[in-house]
Design a protein around this motif. Structure first.
Motif, short mmCIF file in Angstrom:
data_model
loop_
_atom_site.label_atom_id
_atom_site.label_comp_id
_atom_site.label_asym_id
_atom_site.label_seq_id
_atom_site.Cartn_x
_atom_site.Cartn_y
_atom_site.Cartn_z
N SER A 1 0.95 15.00 -10.55
CA SER A 1 -0.09 13.97 -10.48
C SER A 1 0.42 12.65 -9.90
O SER A 1 -0.35 11.86 -9.37
N ILE A 2 1.72 12.44 -9.96
CA ILE A 2 2.28 11.18 -9.47
C ILE A 2 2.53 11.18 -7.95
O ILE A 2 2.83 10.14 -7.36
N LEU A 3 2.38 12.35 -7.34
CA LEU A 3 2.74 12.46 -5.91
C LEU A 3 2.07 11.43 -4.99
O LEU A 3 2.75 10.83 -4.14
N PRO A 4 0.75 11.19 -5.09
CA PRO A 4 0.15 10.21 -4.18
C PRO A 4 0.78 8.82 -4.32
O PRO A 4 0.94 8.10 -3.33
N VAL A 5 1.15 8.47 -5.55
CA VAL A 5 1.78 7.16 -5.80
C VAL A 5 3.19 7.14 -5.18
O VAL A 5 3.59 6.16 -4.55
N ALA A 6 3.91 8.25 -5.34
CA ALA A 6 5.24 8.35 -4.73
C ALA A 6 5.14 8.27 -3.20
O ALA A 6 6.00 7.67 -2.54
N CYS A 7 4.07 8.84 -2.65
CA CYS A 7 3.83 8.74 -1.19
C CYS A 7 3.66 7.28 -0.79
O CYS A 7 4.16 6.84 0.25
N GLY A 8 2.95 6.53 -1.63
CA GLY A 8 2.75 5.10 -1.35
C GLY A 8 4.09 4.39 -1.22
O GLY A 8 4.28 3.55 -0.33
N ILE A 9 5.03 4.73 -2.09
CA ILE A 9 6.37 4.12 -2.03
C ILE A 9 7.04 4.44 -0.69
O ILE A 9 7.63 3.57 -0.05
N GLU A 10 6.93 5.69 -0.26
CA GLU A 10 7.56 6.07 1.02
C GLU A 10 6.85 5.41 2.21
O GLU A 10 7.49 5.02 3.18
N PHE A 11 5.52 5.26 2.12
CA PHE A 11 4.80 4.58 3.21
C PHE A 11 5.27 3.13 3.33
O PHE A 11 5.41 2.59 4.43
N ILE A 12 5.51 2.50 2.18
CA ILE A 12 6.00 1.11 2.22
C ILE A 12 7.39 1.06 2.86
O ILE A 12 7.67 0.23 3.72
N HIS A 13 8.25 1.98 2.44
CA HIS A 13 9.59 2.04 3.03
C HIS A 13 9.49 2.20 4.55
O HIS A 13 10.18 1.52 5.31
N THR A 14 8.59 3.09 4.99
CA THR A 14 8.45 3.35 6.42
C THR A 14 7.95 2.11 7.16
O THR A 14 8.43 1.80 8.26
N TYR A 15 7.02 1.41 6.54
CA TYR A 15 6.54 0.16 7.16
C TYR A 15 7.69 -0.83 7.36
O TYR A 15 7.81 -1.46 8.42
N THR A 16 8.58 -0.94 6.35
CA THR A 16 9.69 -1.90 6.50
C THR A 16 10.61 -1.49 7.65
O THR A 16 11.11 -2.35 8.38
N LEU A 17 10.80 -0.19 7.81
CA LEU A 17 11.68 0.27 8.89
C LEU A 17 11.06 -0.01 10.26
O LEU A 17 11.73 -0.47 11.18
N ILE A 18 9.74 0.26 10.38
CA ILE A 18 9.07 0.00 11.67
C ILE A 18 9.21 -1.48 12.02
O ILE A 18 9.59 -1.85 13.14
N HIS A 19 8.88 -2.33 11.06
CA HIS A 19 8.93 -3.78 11.34
C HIS A 19 10.36 -4.26 11.56
O HIS A 19 10.60 -5.12 12.40
N ASP A 20 11.30 -3.68 10.82
CA ASP A 20 12.70 -4.09 10.95
C ASP A 20 13.25 -3.79 12.35
O ASP A 20 14.11 -4.50 12.87
N ASP A 21 12.73 -2.74 12.97
CA ASP A 21 13.22 -2.34 14.31
C ASP A 21 12.60 -3.15 15.44
O ASP A 21 13.09 -3.10 16.57
N LEU A 22 11.54 -3.88 15.16
CA LEU A 22 10.82 -4.60 16.23
C LEU A 22 11.73 -5.60 16.96
O LEU A 22 12.68 -6.11 16.36
N PRO A 23 11.42 -5.88 18.22
CA PRO A 23 12.25 -6.83 18.98
C PRO A 23 12.42 -8.19 18.28
O PRO A 23 13.48 -8.80 18.39
N CYS A 24 11.40 -8.63 17.56
CA CYS A 24 11.53 -9.94 16.90
C CYS A 24 12.37 -9.87 15.63
O CYS A 24 12.68 -10.89 15.01
#
Ligand code: GRG
Length: 292
Positions: free
Chosen positions: A69-92
């Motif tokens: 039952s916790i899986l969707p919430v755990a997915c949210g954590i990974e989506f946040i991690h992925t967002y930080t990586l995308i933004h961290d890689d940006l030219p700025c």
């Protein structure tokens, strides 16, 4: 009851379950706007270690949880991690052309779409927390990734490691925001970066498992202590692998000793969970041994 399944086997099984759930909760790449959904999926798959959502599941289990039952919430954590990586890689930011051995999201999709893919993953995470989790999870995670959490850590990282400080904000001058990275921050800055940029999301990921199960504040605090120290161990080991950060300041031997100490501190508070916390302990020990 904790089974005797090898920890690597446990991690690989959880990774598969998480990957399936991530797929389920992401819009199809055929859904309009296709370019955005393609970019979100490109960043999430095939993905990395999935260590944060695995910790969320292991923490849920340490608190007596035993279903998915916790899986969707755990997915949210990974989506946040992925967002930080995308933004961290940006030219700025770090201006990285590659991530996990292939083109970074903005190199694949363009800066505009990559930026928005990161935003959309962050937003999707909170949609999942509100739909499948609760207000306490939203509170915990939003605190962890805000101006006094991950984003604050990123800002201190930028300011502590870039030179010169932007010049040219005088009357009539166009702001020149060019930064030359490569300066090593002070020890205080280094600790702030580790605890905020890296540690805060780990802490929230672990606490989320307990909050979802509805355990009391004593157990949540123990999980928080584990997550915080786990995050520090993770950063120290990452620096040992990259020859970066703490290694540059303290040297490899001291950094390894610090990692051993923080791993010890992480595990200390888990006694209250008994054998149910075995997976958290084993994941922490595994991170300490990590060489790649
Ligand atoms: C809010 C723009 C913005 C950035 C946040 C967290 C962060 C700052 C950037 C991520 C980049 C980075 C190097 C963070 C330090 C923590 C770390 C080692 C992240 C990599 O995590 P892994 O190893 O990655 O879990 P995988 O590829 O396995 O998912």
């Amino acid at each position: 009851m904790v089974s005797i399944m090898d920890i690597r086997n446990y991690i690989s099984k959880k990774k598969k379950v998480i990957d399936k759930a991530l797929d389920k909760h992401l819009p199809s790449s055929k859904t309009m706007p296709q370019a955005l959904h393609k970019a979100m999926r490109y960043a999430v798959f095939p993905g990395g270690k999935r260590i944060r959502p695995i910790l969320t599941l292991a923490s849920f289990e340490a608190c007596g949880g035993s279903n998915n039952s916790i899986l969707p919430v755990a997915c949210g954590i990974e989506f946040i991690h992925t967002y930080t990586l995308i933004h961290d890689d940006l030219p700025c930011m770090d201006n990285d052309d590659y991530r996990r051995g292939r083109l970074s999201c903005h190199k694949k999709s363009g800066e505009d779409i990559a930026l928005l893919a990161g935003d959309a993953l962050l937003t999707l995470a909170f949609q999942l927390f509100s739909e499948y989790g609760n207000a306490q999870i939203i509170k915990e995670v939003s605190r962890a990734i805000g101006s006094q959490g991950t984003i604050g850590g990123q800002v201190v990282d930028i300011l502590a490691t870039s030179d010169p400080i932007p010049q040219g904000y005088g009357a009539g001058k166009r702001p020149d925001t060019t930064r030359v990275r490569g300066r090593q921050g002070t020890k205080k800055e280094l600790n702030y970066i580790a605890s905020h940029k890296t540690g805060a999301l780990f802490e929230a990921a672990v606490k989320t498992g307990g909050i979802f199960k509805g355990v009391g504040s004593k157990k949540i605090n123990s999980l928080g202590n584990f997550g915080k120290n786990f995050g520090f161990t993770f950063q120290l080991i990452d620096d040992l692998m990259d020859g970066d950060g703490y290694v540059k300041t303290y040297g490899a031997e001291r950094t390894r000793n610090m990692a051993g100490d923080s791993n010890g501190r992480a595990k200390k508070g888990l006694k209250v969970f008994g054998n149910r916390a075995a997976r958290l302990v084993e994941i922490s020990d595994l991170v300490l041994k990590r060489r790649s």
